[in-house]
Write an enzyme that holds these catalytic residues in place. Structure first.
Site, PDB file in Angstrom:
ATOM      1  CG  ASP A   1      -2.386   0.484   0.560  1.00 21.05           C
ATOM      2  OD1 ASP A   1      -2.581   1.676   1.379  1.00 21.05           O
ATOM      3  OD2 ASP A   1      -1.943   1.212   0.035  1.00 21.05           O
TER       4      ASP A   1
ATOM      5  CD  GLU B   1      -8.463   4.856  -0.310  1.00 22.39           C
ATOM      6  OE1 GLU B   1      -8.472   4.390  -0.720  1.00 22.39           O
ATOM      7  OE2 GLU B   1      -7.259   5.301  -0.761  1.00 22.39           O
TER       8      GLU B   1
ATOM      9  CE  LYS C   1      -0.680   3.029  -3.784  1.00 25.83           C
ATOM     10  NZ  LYS C   1      -0.564   2.862  -2.488  1.00 25.83           N
TER      11      LYS C   1
ATOM     12  CG  ASP D   1      -5.038  -0.091  -1.021  1.00 28.56           C
ATOM     13  OD1 ASP D   1      -5.003   0.480  -0.823  1.00 28.56           O
ATOM     14  OD2 ASP D   1      -6.793  -0.121  -2.259  1.00 28.56           O
ATOM     15  CG  ASN D   2      -4.072   2.053  -4.137  1.00 32.66           C
ATOM     16  OD1 ASN D   2      -3.533   2.743  -2.725  1.00 32.66           O
ATOM     17  ND2 ASN D   2      -5.278   2.579  -3.585  1.00 32.66           N
TER      18      ASN D   2
HETATM   19  O1  LIG Z   1       4.003   5.130   0.995  1.00 33.52           O
HETATM   20  C1  LIG Z   1       4.320   6.309   0.509  1.00 33.52           C
HETATM   21  N1  LIG Z   1       3.162   7.823   0.480  1.00 33.52           N
HETATM   22  C2  LIG Z   1       1.229   6.780   0.199  1.00 33.52           C
HETATM   23  C3  LIG Z   1       1.459   5.285  -0.748  1.00 33.52           C
HETATM   24  N2  LIG Z   1      -0.114   5.026  -0.802  1.00 33.52           N
HETATM   25  C4  LIG Z   1      -0.641   6.085  -1.411  1.00 33.52           C
HETATM   26  O2  LIG Z   1       0.192   6.887  -2.823  1.00 33.52           O
HETATM   27  C5  LIG Z   1      -2.327   6.330  -1.640  1.00 33.52           C
HETATM   28  C6  LIG Z   1      -3.078   7.137  -3.074  1.00 33.52           C
HETATM   29  C7  LIG Z   1      -4.042   6.879  -3.295  1.00 33.52           C
HETATM   30  C8  LIG Z   1      -4.527   8.634  -3.840  1.00 33.52           C
HETATM   31  C9  LIG Z   1      -5.968   8.009  -4.516  1.00 33.52           C
HETATM   32  C10 LIG Z   1      -6.527   9.095  -5.358  1.00 33.52           C
HETATM   33  C11 LIG Z   1      -6.071  10.156  -5.590  1.00 33.52           C
HETATM   34  F1  LIG Z   1      -6.312  11.366  -5.929  1.00 33.52           F
HETATM   35  C12 LIG Z   1      -5.131  10.556  -4.457  1.00 33.52           C
HETATM   36  C13 LIG Z   1      -4.366   9.816  -3.906  1.00 33.52           C
HETATM   37  C14 LIG Z   1      -4.822   6.367  -2.380  1.00 33.52           C
HETATM   38  C15 LIG Z   1      -4.526   4.911  -1.823  1.00 33.52           C
HETATM   39  O3  LIG Z   1      -5.403   4.159  -0.935  1.00 33.52           O
HETATM   40  C16 LIG Z   1      -2.880   4.711  -1.814  1.00 33.52           C
HETATM   41  O4  LIG Z   1      -2.246   4.470  -1.054  1.00 33.52           O
HETATM   42  C17 LIG Z   1       5.476   6.844   0.071  1.00 33.52           C
HETATM   43  C18 LIG Z   1       5.529   8.814   0.150  1.00 33.52           C
HETATM   44  C19 LIG Z   1       6.849   8.471   0.199  1.00 33.52           C
HETATM   45  O5  LIG Z   1       6.723  10.334   0.141  1.00 33.52           O
HETATM   46  N3  LIG Z   1       7.980   8.339  -0.348  1.00 33.52           N
HETATM   47  C20 LIG Z   1       6.917   6.759  -0.115  1.00 33.52           C
HETATM   48  N4  LIG Z   1       6.070   6.353   0.378  1.00 33.52           N
HETATM   49 MG   LIG Z   2      -3.983   2.678  -0.193  1.00 31.52          MG
END
Ligand SMILES: O=C(NCCNC(=O)c1cc(-c2ccc(F)cc2)cc(O)c1O)c1cc(O)ncn1
Ligand SMILES: [Mg+2]
Length: 214
Positions: free
Chosen positions: A141, A199, A144, A169-170
């Protein structure tokens, strides 16, 4: 200075939930996301699918990539048998701080280890640092575009065994097209798609469950 969304989410948990009650923490976060501010937790619809897969696998070793605020961490940890080894990786140190407080509020701090760092650096350290041989269940999660390189890293590091279950997820929104192509076309995985929605929205999304075959 203005608080962050994770900080406001933690405040909502501390205000609305009952200390030591994981269900009330999950409900408080879902309420916050539905009525105050959208946040990228797996949510209640996909969360129920996550619950059913975790219950079916009944894993002894679990890895989560992308802790964020700890919502799915609490969902998973509340279902695990005593003695299960559960590790969750989070890149963003501010999120680590919030997640540890939300997990502790749920009373689940002894069930899971929150590790700060990037998955690419930490996955090769799992054996030496945490005494893990293989993972029974992995929840992806995080970023991506890290899903595909990280599943290949699991294979290279010998962290999968026959029957290991990966749940991503996603896979539709934001999407992980290269990952989907890989697990659906590789003879080493048996994959199944669980349709749902992003979500707290009506946007199409879903979870991909992949079982490692050898
Ligand atoms: O894990 C790190 N970010 C969150 C990953 N998760 C997502 O990006 C994520 C995004 C969305 C999402 C969906 C639609 C929309 F319009 C905007 C966001 C939904 C989800 O359910 C996710 O899980 C991360 C950060 C970083 O700076 N460095 C390394 N890793
Ligand atoms: Mg997610």
């Amino acid at each position: 200075t203005r608080s962050t969304r994770p900080q406001r989410m933690l405040k909502a948990v501390q205000k609305k939930a009952t200390k030591g009650d994981p269900e009330s923490v999950i409900s408080a976060i879902d309420y916050f996301c539905k009525h105050s501010e959208w946040a990228m937790n797996v949510g209640d619809e996909k969360g129920s699918i996550l619950d059913s897969v975790v219950t079916e696998v009944n894993p002894s070793t679990v890895l989560e990539l992308g802790t964020y605020c700890g919502y799915s961490t609490v969902r998973i940890a509340r279902l695990l048998s005593p003695g299960t080894k559960f590790i969750t990786l989070e890149f963003n140190p501010a999120n680590v701080t919030i997640a540890r407080q939300i997990i502790a509020y749920a009373g689940l701090q002894d069930k899971v280890t929150v590790v700060e760092g990037s998955s690419g650096d930490l996955i090769p350290q799992m054996k030496e640092r945490f005494g893990i041989t293989t993972f029974d269940f992995i929840f992806l999660d995080h970023w991506k575009d890290r899903y595909l390189p990280d599943i290949k890293l699991f294979e290279e590091c010998g962290l999968l065994r026959k029957g290991s279950v990966l749940l991503a997820d996603n896979v539709i929104c934001p999407g992980a097209p290269e990952y989907l192509e890989y697990v659906r076309n590789s003879p080493r995985y048996e994959s199944r798609y669980y349709p749902a929605h992003l979500e707290y929205t009506k946007v199409e999304d879903g979870l991909e469950k992949s079982v490692f075959l050898e």
